[in-house]
Write an enzyme that holds these catalytic residues in place. Structure first.
Site, short mmCIF file in Angstrom:
data_model
loop_
_atom_site.label_atom_id
_atom_site.label_comp_id
_atom_site.label_asym_id
_atom_site.label_seq_id
_atom_site.Cartn_x
_atom_site.Cartn_y
_atom_site.Cartn_z
N GLY A 11 -59.20 20.23 17.39
CA GLY A 11 -60.46 19.99 16.00
C GLY A 11 -60.14 19.54 15.05
N THR A 12 -58.73 20.09 15.04
CA THR A 12 -58.11 18.82 13.51
C THR A 12 -57.50 17.53 13.89
OG1 THR A 12 -57.73 20.76 12.27
CG2 THR A 12 -56.91 18.54 11.66
N THR A 14 -55.35 15.23 17.31
CA THR A 14 -55.64 14.33 18.70
C THR A 14 -54.36 13.99 19.07
OG1 THR A 14 -57.87 13.97 19.06
CG2 THR A 14 -56.76 13.00 19.97
N LYS A 15 -53.32 14.35 20.05
CA LYS A 15 -52.14 14.27 20.24
C LYS A 15 -52.10 13.94 22.00
CE LYS A 15 -52.51 18.19 18.96
NZ LYS A 15 -53.21 18.78 18.69
N GLU A 76 -57.93 24.28 28.62
CA GLU A 76 -56.96 23.38 27.70
C GLU A 76 -55.90 25.18 26.83
OE1 GLU A 76 -56.97 24.56 22.46
OE2 GLU A 76 -59.25 24.82 23.99
N GLY A 127 -54.55 26.60 10.39
CA GLY A 127 -54.18 25.87 9.78
C GLY A 127 -55.11 24.92 9.32
N ILE A 130 -55.17 26.87 5.62
CA ILE A 130 -54.57 26.25 4.86
C ILE A 130 -55.30 25.66 4.51
CG2 ILE A 130 -52.30 25.08 4.95
CD1 ILE A 130 -51.55 27.41 6.36
N SER A 230 -49.63 22.36 15.62
CA SER A 230 -49.23 21.51 15.17
C SER A 230 -48.83 21.38 13.14
CB SER A 230 -50.28 20.21 14.84
OG SER A 230 -50.30 19.74 16.05
#
Length: 273
Positions: A11-12, A14-15, A76, A127, A130, A230
């Site tokens: 969602g935040t 991409t690895k 996932e 995350g 935060i 992450s």
């Protein structure tokens, strides 16, 4: 040389995971909304023929890649668990049964037993919380800027502890435990620094995530809780909050090196097995 890469499109973030020319596991990381950078990186790395992709943003990214590469989709959590099992083996952890808490934009919690798994639950606190509260309360919106401030900030002027409530009288639980996150903000007049606010935000997230993980661990009579995601990357303070609370409840916390890349690793391994 033809190459395969694994992508976890979260969602935040991409690895991307791949084996370099020396067969060493290597990683890249991008913000998920910067898809042009992801596509450019893939196109500029000659030899990539096959991509195994997972994660919540995988469909959108897949549409941009279709036709140029062989695309494999992977569930996932199957990808994440495969990556975690790989890292556990590399780090020589002999653990078969554990609670797996993945702190990404939100948080998902799974019960893993004998290489099987069930989703125990989760929370929207993670995350993304935060970063969202950091933006609202301090106007700081980059993770790399938030983390150093959480290290120097103090929660004492914002959180109410058990000791604050009992005021020196013997309490039934540890005086240092948080009774109310941000509770003092409503009853005291204070000009709190950005670092104090961010430290308190992170404390709230760490304690909520840990409390849920502990409840599931207790229900299943599990000793080990593996924390990945992450949000934990280079975040020593959050790891400390989670670790101390977990140990206080007589459970064993484990933080994996490269745990935030578990999904990408699992995707890569699935396509290269």
């Amino acid at each position: 040389m033809e190459r395969t890469i694994g992508i976890d499109a979260g969602g935040t973030l991409t690895k991307i995971a791949y084996f370099n020319e020396k067969r060493l596991l290597t990683f890249e990381k991008f913000y998920s909304h910067e898809q042009h950078k992801i596509i450019d990186w893939i196109k500029n790395n000659n030899g990539i023929k096959q991509i195994c992709i997972t994660g919540g943003k995988s469909k959108l990214l897949q549409q941009l890649l279709t036709g140029s590469y062989k695309i494999i989709e992977l569930n996932e959590f199957e990808a994440t668990l495969a990556g975690v099992q790989y890292i556990l083996k590399e780090e020589k952890h002999a653990i078969r049964n554990f609670i797996l808490t993945n702190i990404g934009t939100g948080t998902s919690i799974h019960y893993v037993y004998n290489e099987q798994y069930i989703r125990a639950g989760g929370t929207g606190v993670g995350g993304g919380t935060i970063m969202g509260l950091s933006k609202l309360l301090t106007n700081i919106d980059h993770f790399e800027d938030v983390i150093p401030l959480t290290k120097v900030g103090s929660r004492k002027e914002l959180d109410i502890t058990v000791g604050d409530i009992y005021g020196g009288i013997l309490s039934p639980i540890d005086n240092n435990l948080t009774a109310s996150n941000f509770g003092k903000a409503a009853i005291t007049e204070s000009n709190n620094s950005s670092s104090d606010i961010l430290a308190t935000v992170q404390g709230l997230v760490g304690e909520v995530v840990t409390a849920l993980s502990l409840q599931f661990a207790e229900t299943k009579n599990i000793e080990h809780i593996i924390y990945i995601g992450s949000t934990l990357c280079n975040n020593v303070q959050l790891q400390h909050i989670i670790s101390s609370y977990t140990e206080y409840q007589n459970k064993t916390p484990i933080f994996l090196q490269d745990g935030g890349n578990s999904g990408a690793i699992g995707a890569l391994l699935h396509a290269t097995k």
